[in-house]
Design an enzyme around this catalytic site. Structure first.
Site, PDB file in Angstrom:
ATOM      1  N   SER A   1       0.871  -1.262  -0.035  1.00  0.00           N
ATOM      2  CA  SER A   1       0.009  -0.044  -0.047  1.00  0.00           C
ATOM      3  C   SER A   1       1.058   1.215  -0.002  1.00  0.00           C
ATOM      4  CB  SER A   1      -0.962   0.117   1.300  1.00  0.00           C
ATOM      5  OG  SER A   1      -1.523   1.327   1.302  1.00  0.00           O
TER       6      SER A   1
ATOM      7  N   TYR B   1      -2.803  -0.447  10.085  1.00  0.00           N
ATOM      8  CA  TYR B   1      -2.765  -0.823   8.556  1.00  0.00           C
ATOM      9  C   TYR B   1      -1.454  -0.450   8.008  1.00  0.00           C
ATOM     10  CZ  TYR B   1      -4.230  -0.955   3.756  1.00  0.00           C
ATOM     11  OH  TYR B   1      -4.242  -1.284   2.244  1.00  0.00           O
TER      12      TYR B   1
END
Length: 254
Positions: free
Chosen positions: A138, A151
């Site tokens: 990501s 995350y």
């Protein structure tokens, strides 16, 4: 180009969103795709959709956070040529307001889940004479994203695992790369907006879209196209690399 005939591919988290698009595109290019998802119905629906379109697909219910589940699924699948570690969950929070249980849950899926699949797949890739691994990282592993502590931590680990695996298995003919998407318009985004901004979904969707310098979110098919390239022989000289697909988010913000 991008011919995957006679390749067996596993895509985790393939019941919806980016994983679904990757599974469908790999199948369209000739791969026999094994659709893994924690939701059995979702996995079955994607596999049926692939078969209706002339592809080859098998559905498997699998919780990637549970090693016994993963080992059983990969044992049933047998030697493979492609692994796409796509399964993951999101979380919103900073270090001081992220509960221990939420942190553990994100780590279990987004970090241990990738490890579990690598642990199960690498011996099979060796048996097959080599192959390809693509991990979903990501932009949160590259830059600070507000309120994405757990995350971001997990996706940073995924990027580090990618480098480690690429280094350790060069001699086994295994390539390992990762993809770092920015915001992608998936069912998760729509559900998040409906839950947190009822009545303001359109306004907030536009706001989130404009955080990408290019002015919109990515579509899952665009991420799938990059995954297809990395899985194909056209990318045979590429390993140990991360590929942002982010509309300029990393380099053009600020």
């Amino acid at each position: 180009m991008f011919n995957l005939n006679d390749r067996k591919a596993v895509v985790t988290g393939a019941g919806s969103g980016i994983g679904r698009s990757i599974a469908k595109l790999l199948a369209a290019r000739g791969a026999a795709v094994h659709v893994l998802d924690i939701g059995e119905d979702a996995a079955r629906e994607v596999a049926q959709e692939i078969r209706r379109e002339g592809g080859t697909a098998t559905a498997h219910a699998c919780n990637v956070a549970v090693q016994a589940d993963v080992l059983a699924a990969f044992d049933a699948i047998g030697p493979l040529g492609i692994l796409v570690n796509n399964a993951g969950i999101a979380h919103i929070g900073k270090a001081d307001n992220t509960a221990e249980g939420d942190f553990d849950r994100v780590m279990a899926v987004n970090v241990k889940g990738v490890y579990n699949c690598l642990h199960a797949a690498i011996p099979q890739l060796r048996t097959n004479g080599g192959g390809v691994i693509v991990n979903m990282a990501s932009v949160a592993a590259w830059v600070g994203v507000a309120e994405r502590f757990a995350y971001s931590t997990a996706k940073g680990a995924v990027m580090a695992m990618t480098l480690s695996v690429a280094k350790d298995y060069l001699r086994d003919g295994i390539r390992c790369n990762s993809i770092s998407p920015g915001r992608v318009h998936t069912p998760f985004v729509d559900g998040f907006l409906a839950k947190n901004y009822p009545g303001r979904e359109g306004e907030m969707f536009e706001k989130l879209s404009k955080t990408q310098p290019i002015g919109r979110m990515a579509q899952p098919d665009e991420v799938a196209a990059l995954a297809l390239y990395l899985c194909s022989d056209e990318a045979s000289f590429i390993t140990g690399s991360d590929y942002p697909i982010d509309g300029g988010f990393i380099t053009l913000n600020g």
